[in-house]
Design an enzyme around this catalytic site. Sequence first.
Site, short mmCIF file in Angstrom:
data_model
loop_
_atom_site.label_atom_id
_atom_site.label_comp_id
_atom_site.label_asym_id
_atom_site.label_seq_id
_atom_site.Cartn_x
_atom_site.Cartn_y
_atom_site.Cartn_z
N SER A 151 1.01 -1.21 -0.16
CA SER A 151 0.05 0.19 0.02
C SER A 151 1.04 1.15 -0.06
O SER A 151 2.04 1.21 0.49
CB SER A 151 -1.05 0.00 1.38
OG SER A 151 -1.38 1.26 1.41
N TYR A 164 -2.55 -0.66 10.45
CA TYR A 164 -2.70 -1.00 9.01
C TYR A 164 -1.35 -0.46 8.38
O TYR A 164 -0.57 -1.43 7.70
CB TYR A 164 -3.76 -0.43 8.43
CG TYR A 164 -3.95 -0.63 6.98
CD1 TYR A 164 -4.42 -1.81 6.48
CD2 TYR A 164 -3.28 0.23 6.05
CE1 TYR A 164 -4.63 -2.18 4.96
CE2 TYR A 164 -3.19 -0.17 4.66
CZ TYR A 164 -3.93 -1.31 4.17
OH TYR A 164 -4.26 -1.38 2.75
C1 BGC Z 1 -6.35 1.52 2.00
C2 BGC Z 1 -7.38 2.31 1.59
C3 BGC Z 1 -6.97 3.47 1.05
C4 BGC Z 1 -5.61 3.73 0.34
C5 BGC Z 1 -5.32 5.26 0.03
C6 BGC Z 1 -5.27 1.48 0.93
O1 BGC Z 1 -4.09 0.74 1.39
O2 BGC Z 1 -6.84 0.05 2.04
O3 BGC Z 1 -8.32 2.43 2.38
O4 BGC Z 1 -8.06 4.34 0.57
O5 BGC Z 1 -4.74 2.95 0.98
O6 BGC Z 1 -4.99 6.09 1.53
#
Ligand code: BGC
Length: 266
Positions: A151, A164
């Site tokens: 991400s 996260y």
């Molecule tokens: C998350 C999303 C988010 C995106 C950008 C991703 O890794 O799961 O919820 O919109 O990152 O912030």
Amino acid sequence: MDLNLSGQVAIITGSSSGIGRACAIALAREGVKVIINYHSDAEGAEAVRQEITQRGGEAISVKADVSKEEDVEDLVESCVQAYGHLDIMVANAGLQADAAFTEMTLEQWNKVINVNLTGQFLCCRAAARIFRKQGVHKHGRAAGKIVCMSSVHDEIAWAGHVNYATAKGGVKMLMESMAQELAQDKIRVNAIAPGAIKTDINKDAWEDEESLEKLLTLIPYGRIGQGEDVAKVCAFLVSDAADYITGATLYVDGGMMLYPGFRDNG
Ligand code: BGC
């Protein structure tokens, strides 16, 4: 570009919906036999399987919790039993359990770390063991390919989502250290780091106009991403067209990593 993936076998974790689903469909379209892994959404997984087989592709769906060692061993075992080999692992399964830092429970912390980080460790380890045993065979130049779904939050701090962002930061180092260790076995390991992709995980950020508008201020390219934006990159990364790429993170984010807040500031 002919990606030449036909006949290869891939496990895509968490592919009953979202980015995983798009990757499963894209790889199947390239002739890859696909294991659709799901945790609880059997119906979603079945819909993906049908979509693939109706287009002449091959797929089975297998239930497994990627954070459980035995489940992951069984998942990989059922793949080898069904298709005889494994060429591609897309460690995609992930979730969010958001909370303000001071309110975050240990349960929320553990849940996200267990699935998003430990789950990737377990899946990649199981795949790498098979790739190493298999060696380079008739399917492509590498003994196996791993794609870790990361991400933009492997780099961008994220208030309210500390579990996260920590897991994704961990995925970056997991991926790079695996890539360094496994290159001698001809195993390529890379990551895709999506930005905002329109899926259920970030529904709050796009479902009404006001939220979407706010989200778009973070995306220089001016649109939210689609699963296919990520899936096409995934197909490229696991193909021989990317045979000299290992240890890389490809950001698929419409420029989110460019910190657009600095355009007229700083
Ligand atoms: C998350 C999303 C988010 C995106 C950008 C991703 O890794 O799961 O919820 O919109 O990152 O912030």
